[in-house]
Write a protein that holds these residues in place. Structure first.
Motif, mmCIF file in Angstrom:
data_model
loop_
_atom_site.group_PDB
_atom_site.id
_atom_site.type_symbol
_atom_site.label_atom_id
_atom_site.label_comp_id
_atom_site.label_asym_id
_atom_site.label_seq_id
_atom_site.Cartn_x
_atom_site.Cartn_y
_atom_site.Cartn_z
ATOM 1 N N SER A 13 -4.451 -25.391 -9.924
ATOM 2 C CA SER A 13 -3.608 -26.586 -9.958
ATOM 3 C C SER A 13 -3.818 -27.540 -8.783
ATOM 4 O O SER A 13 -3.311 -28.658 -8.813
ATOM 5 N N SER A 33 -6.200 -21.799 -16.970
ATOM 6 C CA SER A 33 -5.755 -21.748 -15.582
ATOM 7 C C SER A 33 -4.490 -20.915 -15.438
ATOM 8 O O SER A 33 -3.628 -20.917 -16.326
ATOM 9 N N ILE A 45 -7.716 -28.714 -19.235
ATOM 10 C CA ILE A 45 -7.415 -27.291 -19.375
ATOM 11 C C ILE A 45 -7.001 -27.004 -20.814
ATOM 12 O O ILE A 45 -6.142 -27.685 -21.378
ATOM 13 N N SER A 48 -2.764 -22.816 -20.074
ATOM 14 C CA SER A 48 -2.384 -22.419 -18.721
ATOM 15 C C SER A 48 -1.238 -21.429 -18.792
ATOM 16 O O SER A 48 -0.509 -21.355 -19.782
#
Length: 247
Positions: A13, A33, A45, A48
């Motif tokens: 991040s 992520s 992304i 996440s």
């Protein structure tokens, strides 16, 4: 056409991790992520998850979620924390925090990810040139990064029969949130610049480029290495963080 790489960036991040997300996506990888903070809204992304790297169960759950349906072919461990203090003022709590985030978190992430990693996979752990040379005021940080490098070498040896590689990128000074306070002071910034033979502080994108290479097929016969990306700073003595802070 084969599916693109699916790379997990832990600590994606901000800072080096966020730069790795961008670089890997530009190279054609599908990036996922895991971080305590959500990624930027415009980050490339695919998915996440939220996880505290100090919590093994939380990391396991996050990785299992992100690996659902597709194996993870690459891991970047970019989560990290730093703290400056003379050795006699490092509290046990602060020691544990730095070791838990920088080293134990890397263990948790690698352990969780390799269960989902096929032959041909690769890990890149972010270390530091401070792993190999003592820095006044960073005893806990230096110890944690030395541990990261020992962990990577062990992974490289043990995972080689499975066709999985493990390497380390060791940056020198980089313009990240971790160093913003230092570089905001021209005197402190100059203390670093005078020790970097190339005469510049690295941008996160330069570290991400090295990470992307080590995850790529071009690095398919490279494992167990430590790649310093430091402008030559490791050729010279690191400035004392205690002296810089006092200055």
């Amino acid at each position: 056409m084969s599916d693109p790489q699916r790379v997990l960036v832990v600590g994606g991040s901000s800072g080096i991790g966020a730069a790795c997300v961008q670089a890997l996506a530009q190279a054609g990888a599908e990036v996922v992520s895991a971080d305590l903070r959500p990624p930027a809204a415009d980050a490339p992304i695919a998915a996440s998850a939220t996880a505290d790297v100090r919590d093994a169960d939380a990391v396991d759950a996050a990785v299992d979620e992100l690996a659902a349906g597709r194996p993870i072919t690459g891991l970047v461990y970019a989560a990290g924390i730093g703290h400056v203090a003379p050795f006699h003022r490092i509290t046990p709590q602060r020691w544990r925090l730095v070791l838990d985030v920088n080293l134990t978190g890397a263990f948790h992430a690698a352990r969780a990810t390799i269960r989902h990693m096929p032959r041909g996979g690769a890990l890149v752990l972010i270390s530091s040139i401070d792993s190999a040379a003592p820095v006044s005021g960073l005893a806990h940080y230096c110890a944690s990064k030395a541990g990261v490098e020992a962990l990577s070498r062990s992974l490289a040896l043990e995972l080689a029969p499975r066709g999985i590689r493990s390497n380390v990128v060791a940056p020198g000074p980089v313009r990240t949130p971790l160093m913003n306070e230092v570089f905001a002071d021209p005197v402190k910034e100059d203390a670093f610049l005078r020790r970097v033979p190339l005469g510049t502080i690295a941008d996160p994108e330069q570290i991400a480029a090295a990470v992307t290479f080590l995850l790529s097929p071009a690095a398919g016969h490279i494992t167990g290495v430590r790649l310093a990306v430091d402008g030559g700073m490791s050729l010279r003595e690191h400035p004392s963080m205690l002296t810089i802070n006092e200055g």
